[in-house]
Write a protein that holds these residues in place. Structure first.
Motif, mmCIF file in Angstrom:
data_model
loop_
_atom_site.group_PDB
_atom_site.id
_atom_site.type_symbol
_atom_site.label_atom_id
_atom_site.label_comp_id
_atom_site.label_asym_id
_atom_site.label_seq_id
_atom_site.Cartn_x
_atom_site.Cartn_y
_atom_site.Cartn_z
ATOM 1 N N PRO A 100 1.799 -3.924 11.842
ATOM 2 C CA PRO A 100 2.406 -3.393 10.616
ATOM 3 C C PRO A 100 1.918 -4.095 9.349
ATOM 4 O O PRO A 100 2.103 -3.578 8.243
ATOM 5 N N ALA A 113 -1.984 -1.624 9.642
ATOM 6 C CA ALA A 113 -1.434 -0.580 8.769
ATOM 7 C C ALA A 113 -2.093 -0.620 7.400
ATOM 8 O O ALA A 113 -2.469 0.425 6.847
ATOM 9 N N SER A 114 -2.268 -1.807 6.855
ATOM 10 C CA SER A 114 -2.911 -1.941 5.559
ATOM 11 C C SER A 114 -4.347 -1.439 5.609
ATOM 12 O O SER A 114 -4.812 -0.743 4.708
ATOM 13 N N LEU A 142 -1.569 2.682 5.571
ATOM 14 C CA LEU A 142 -0.198 3.067 5.893
ATOM 15 C C LEU A 142 0.754 1.932 5.531
ATOM 16 O O LEU A 142 0.377 0.760 5.540
ATOM 17 N N SER A 143 2.009 2.282 5.248
ATOM 18 C CA SER A 143 3.035 1.252 5.083
ATOM 19 C C SER A 143 3.469 0.784 6.473
ATOM 20 O O SER A 143 3.267 1.490 7.466
ATOM 21 N N PRO A 144 4.061 -0.410 6.592
ATOM 22 C CA PRO A 144 4.516 -0.888 7.897
ATOM 23 C C PRO A 144 5.479 0.078 8.583
ATOM 24 O O PRO A 144 5.407 0.261 9.802
ATOM 25 N N GLU A 168 5.765 3.415 8.111
ATOM 26 C CA GLU A 168 5.000 4.592 8.532
ATOM 27 C C GLU A 168 4.197 4.282 9.793
ATOM 28 O O GLU A 168 4.156 5.087 10.738
ATOM 29 N N PHE A 169 3.570 3.132 9.802
ATOM 30 C CA PHE A 169 2.767 2.717 10.948
ATOM 31 C C PHE A 169 3.627 2.679 12.217
ATOM 32 O O PHE A 169 3.209 3.146 13.284
ATOM 33 N N THR A 170 4.821 2.102 12.119
ATOM 34 C CA THR A 170 5.712 1.978 13.277
ATOM 35 C C THR A 170 6.093 3.344 13.824
ATOM 36 O O THR A 170 6.012 3.589 15.038
ATOM 37 N N PHE A 206 -7.831 5.500 12.149
ATOM 38 C CA PHE A 206 -6.476 5.833 12.588
ATOM 39 C C PHE A 206 -6.513 6.490 13.969
ATOM 40 O O PHE A 206 -5.713 6.165 14.852
#
Length: 452
Positions: A257, A261-262, A266-268, A270-272, A345
Motif C-alpha cells: 500500500p 500502490a504509489s 493508486l492510493s493505499p 484503492e490498492f487494498t 498493474f
C-alpha cells in the motif's frame, strides 16, 4: 464432526481476522504516524516489523505449552494479548511506546499463529481439512486487511486529523480480538490431542457426545524429543518454505500500500480493495475448490510459477519499459505512468491472483507443518516454523526501506521472483502430498519414529 470442524473455523478465523487487521493497518497508517512522531526510514522499517519480532519471541513458548498442557488451556489468551497491544498503540506518546505496543501485539499474533492452525487441523476431517484451513487463514486474513482499509477510509471521510486518524485505525484492532476471547475459552480440547496425548482429558465425554460415537484412543508413548528429532527434516523444510513465502508476501502486504500502490498511481485504500476483490478473493475461491481435490503440491507449484512469471515481468517493466515496446518516459522518477502503469498493474494483480491460488492460501495458511508432524510435537513444530519465519521476515521488513533506496523497486521485485522459483523446487522435492489423509495416517505412512 463437520459441525465441530466449522465451529473451530469460525472461532479460529476471527482471531486470524484480527491478525490481518493489525498487521495490515500499520502499512495504511504509516503515512499519518509522522504527524505525531519523527523517525527515519530505518526506524519505520523497525516499527513495521515490531509485531514480527514479538511473534518470533512468543511462538516457541506457546508451542511448548500447547504440547505439554494442551491447546485449550491457553487458547484465548493470545487474542487477549493482541487486544492489549492494539489498544496501547492508540495511546502511545512516543516512537518507543508505539514500538513496544507493536511488540506486545506481536506476542499475541505469534501465539495465534501457533495455536489456530493446530486446532483447526486437529479437528478437521482429512477430506475437507484443506478448505477449512484456507477459509480460516487466507480468507479471514484478507478480510481483516479489507476492514482495516475500510476503517481508515471512514476516518478520512470524517476528516479526522492525521494525529488522531492513525490512533483510531490502530486502536480499533482491539475490538475483534476482545470479541472472540470468551468463545475461545469455551471450545473443547482437540480430538487428536485427547486421543494421542491425554486420553483421560475431561473433554473426552463432551467430544464423544458431539461426535455421537466413542473417540478412538491410542496414547503416543514415544518420548517427546525423539518425536521432535525424527520430524526435524520436515520441520526445517516447512520453516524454510514459509520463510521464503513471507519474505516476499509480508513485504508486499506491509509495503504494497506504500510502495507498489504509489508506483502504480493508486492510493493505499484503492490498492487494498482492488488487490483483494479482483485477485485475492478469486484466487482463494479457486484454492478452496481445488485444494482437497487435486492436492496442495500442484496448487503451490502452479501458484509459484505464476508469481515468478508475473513478478519477473513487472521487474523488467520497472527496469526498462522499452522491453515491452513502451517509451522510457513512462517510467518517471520510479513511477509508472500511462500504458506502463496499466501494464504494471496487470502484472502485479496476476502475481497476486496466482499467489492466492497456491502459496498464499496454503503456505500462508500455515498448513504445511501441522499436516506433517505427529500430534505430540505438532504445536512445538509449528512454533519453530513461526519463530524462524517471523524473525526472518522482521529482519527483511526492517531492511526493505534501505534495500529499496539502494537497489530500486525493479531489482527487489526481481529478487522476489527468484524466491518463488526456489520455493517451487523445495515443494516439488521435499514436501509430501497430504490431500485427503487423516493427520495421523500421514505420520504413519512416513514411518516417523516407532510406536505408531
Amino acid at each position: 464432526m463437520a459441525s465441530l470442524t466449522w465451529r473451530n473455523v469460525i472461532v479460529s478465523g476471527m482471531g486470524v481476522l484480527t491478525d490481518g487487521y493489525n498487521l495490515y493497518s500499520i502499512s495504511l497508517t504509516s503515512f499519518f504516524i509522522p504527524s505525531s512522531f519523527t523517525f527515519s526510514s530505518a526506524e519505520l522499517g523497525l516499527l513495521v516489523a515490531g509485531s514480527y519480532y514479538g511473534a518470533a519471541i512468543a511462538a516457541l513458548l506457546f508451542g511448548l505449552l500447547a504440547d505439554r498442557i494442551g491447546r485449550k488451556r491457553i487458547y484465548g489468551f493470545d487474542v487477549l494479548i493482541m487486544a492489549i497491544g492494539a489498544g496501547l498503540q492508540a495511546f502511545s506518546q512516543s516512537y518507543l511506546e508505539l514500538f513496544l505496543a507493536r511488540l506486545i501485539l506481536g506476542v499475541g499474533i505469534g501465539a495465534d499463529y501457533v495455536l489456530s492452525p493446530v486446532i483447526v487441523a486437529e479437528n478437521a476431517e482429512g477430506r475437507n481439512r484443506g478448505k477449512a484451513m484456507v477459509v480460516t487463514f487466507a480468507v479471514m486474513w484478507g478480510l481483516g486487511a479489507v476492514i482495516a482499509a475500510f476503517v481508515e477510509q471512514m476516518g478520512l471521510l470524517a476528516h479526522l486529523p492525521a494525529t488522531l486518524l492513525w490512533r483510531v485505525v490502530l486502536g480499533m484492532g482491539a475490538i475483534p480480538a476482545i470479541s472472540v476471547f470468551f468463545l475461545r475459552r469455551k471450545i473443547y480440547e482437540t480430538m487428536l490431542f485427547v486421543s494421542r496425548v491425554n486420553p483421560e482429558h475431561q473433554d473426552v465425554s463432551k467430544i464423544e457426545q458431539e461426535l455421537g460415537k466413542p473417540l478412538p484412543k491410542a496414547k503416543d508413548t514415544t518420548p517427546f524429543l525423539r518425536r521432535l528429532s525424527s520430524s526435524a527434516l520436515l520441520i526445517v523444510a516447512a520453516s524454510v518454505l514459509w520463510l521464503l513465502y513471507d519474505m516476499y508476501s509480508s513485504t508486499f502486504a506491509i509495503f504494497g500500500p506504500i510502495t507498489i500502490a504509489s508506483n502504480l498511481g493508486l492510493s493505499p485504500i484503492e490498492f487494498t480493495y482492488v488487490a483483494q476483490f479482483f485477485a485475492g478473493i478469486p484466487g482463494q475461491l479457486i484454492c478452496i475448490y481445488l485444494v482437497d481435490k487435486i492436492g496442495r503440491k500442484p496448487l503451490i507449484v502452479i501458484g509459484y510459477a505464476g508469481v515468478a512469471l508475473w513478478l519477473f515481468a513487472y521487474s523488467l517493466l520497472l527496469e526498462d519499459p522499452r522491453i515491452f515496446g513502451l517509451p522510457e518516459a513512462q517510467l518517471s522518477v520510479s513511477k509508472l505512468v500511462g500504458e506502463a502503469a496499466i501494464l504494471g498493474f496487470s502484472f502485479y494483480m496476476l502475481n497476486y491472483l496466482f499467489s492466492a491460488i497456491g502459496p498464499a492460501s496454503i503456505i500462508g495458511s500455515a498448513m504445511v507443518t501441522p499436516e506433517l508432524v505427529p500430534t505430540k510435537v505438532r504445536a512445538t513444530s509449528q512454533a519453530i516454523s513461526v519463530s524462524v519465519d517471523r524473525l526472518a521476515t522482521a529482519l527483511n521488513i526492517t531492511a526493505f526501506p534501505l534495500l529499496l533506496s539502494h537497489y530500486g523497486l525493479g531489482a527487489m521485485v526481481g529478487f522476489y521472483a527468484g524466491i518463488a522459483l526456489i520455493s517451487t523446487i523445495i515443494t516439488l522435492f521435499v514436501i509430501p502430498e497430504t490431500k485427503g489423509q487423516e493427520l495421523e495416517k500421514v505420520v504413519k505412512e512416513r514411518n516417523v519414529g516407532e510406536g505408531l
